[in-house]
Enzyme design. Sequence first.
Site, short mmCIF file in Angstrom:
data_model
loop_
_atom_site.label_atom_id
_atom_site.label_comp_id
_atom_site.label_asym_id
_atom_site.label_seq_id
_atom_site.Cartn_x
_atom_site.Cartn_y
_atom_site.Cartn_z
CB SER A 14 22.68 -25.46 29.23
OG SER A 14 22.76 -24.06 29.28
CG ASP A 30 15.53 -21.42 30.16
OD1 ASP A 30 16.28 -20.74 30.88
OD2 ASP A 30 15.93 -22.32 29.41
CG HIS A 39 18.47 -23.42 31.81
ND1 HIS A 39 18.40 -23.33 30.44
CD2 HIS A 39 19.78 -23.65 32.10
CE1 HIS A 39 19.60 -23.50 29.92
NE2 HIS A 39 20.46 -23.70 30.90
#
Length: 316
Positions: free
Chosen positions: A109, A234, A293
């Site tokens: 991330s 995501d 995610h």
Amino acid sequence: YQRRVRDSSRAVETMFSISIIFFLCYIALVNAIRPVVLMHGLNADSEAMSHMKQWIEADFPGIYVHNMKIGNGKSDSLLMDINKQVASFAEQARADPKLAGGFNLIGHSQGGLVTRGYIERFNSPPVYNWVSLAGPQQGVYGVPDLNAICPDQDCPWIASLFSMLLNGGDWLSEDVQKLLSFAAYWHDPFQEHDFATKNIFLADLNNARATKNSTYRANMISLNKALLVYSSSDTIVIPKQSPWFNFYNFTGDGSDSQVIDMKDTPGYKGDWIGLKTLNEAGKIDRVAFPCKHQDLPRAVCKPYYTKYVKPLLNNK
């Protein structure tokens, strides 16, 4: 009898010597495996990468894995200027003698941007293979699933914060960008000129300014391999293809619906950070993982780690 004793003694000495040789060979092999550094994402700390650390250590016994944490972790990942986060990463990497010969690097991330910042701005010690797990390489534009970032009961303020910023907040204000890490990679496709001139982090990292930093390109093309992963489900990185260096069409009048490929961006065509050079040399792999995610470094996504990430760590 004395001869048998001498023979037995020599046999024991021989076995002992062989054992020592095997042990030394094992130690040499272990020490030769390139170390790995892990970098967590937004609203997280090193615990978020603990599963991956365990996988790597199990796959490569004796390997050194540095699971990095910036500042105090969760709050500093959000409230520390992301430029300072990159500098902190570099300071820790340089202070670790076990990384002096270089290392493989995995960022999740926001950690995917922090790690690219390290490569471009420092890269000493050098990175060999770089893995970005849903790192928003072209930025973000859109309201994420806030509850996935931080549950309402833990972060009741986060929805109000986004609401304030989206309703009249100045994303390009230097103060806002320094206060909130993600504001420094907010990329409005309708304000590309302002992004290039006023953004304090991502515009610089992408070499989007008029004056290009040749060091950034040189450091990137020194990579052996870059693995760019995006989550096909995501809801935090918007658009979800940003980790592939794809983004909403920010050329011309801009668009928040049409996503263009990395190869169609000015940065790729101009090879501003060496993406074209790396890609044409077969050094960029782009893969979509069917994991959420936040699950990319967790057990549910381990089969994809095994298939795509693990092979990049098996080097000396």
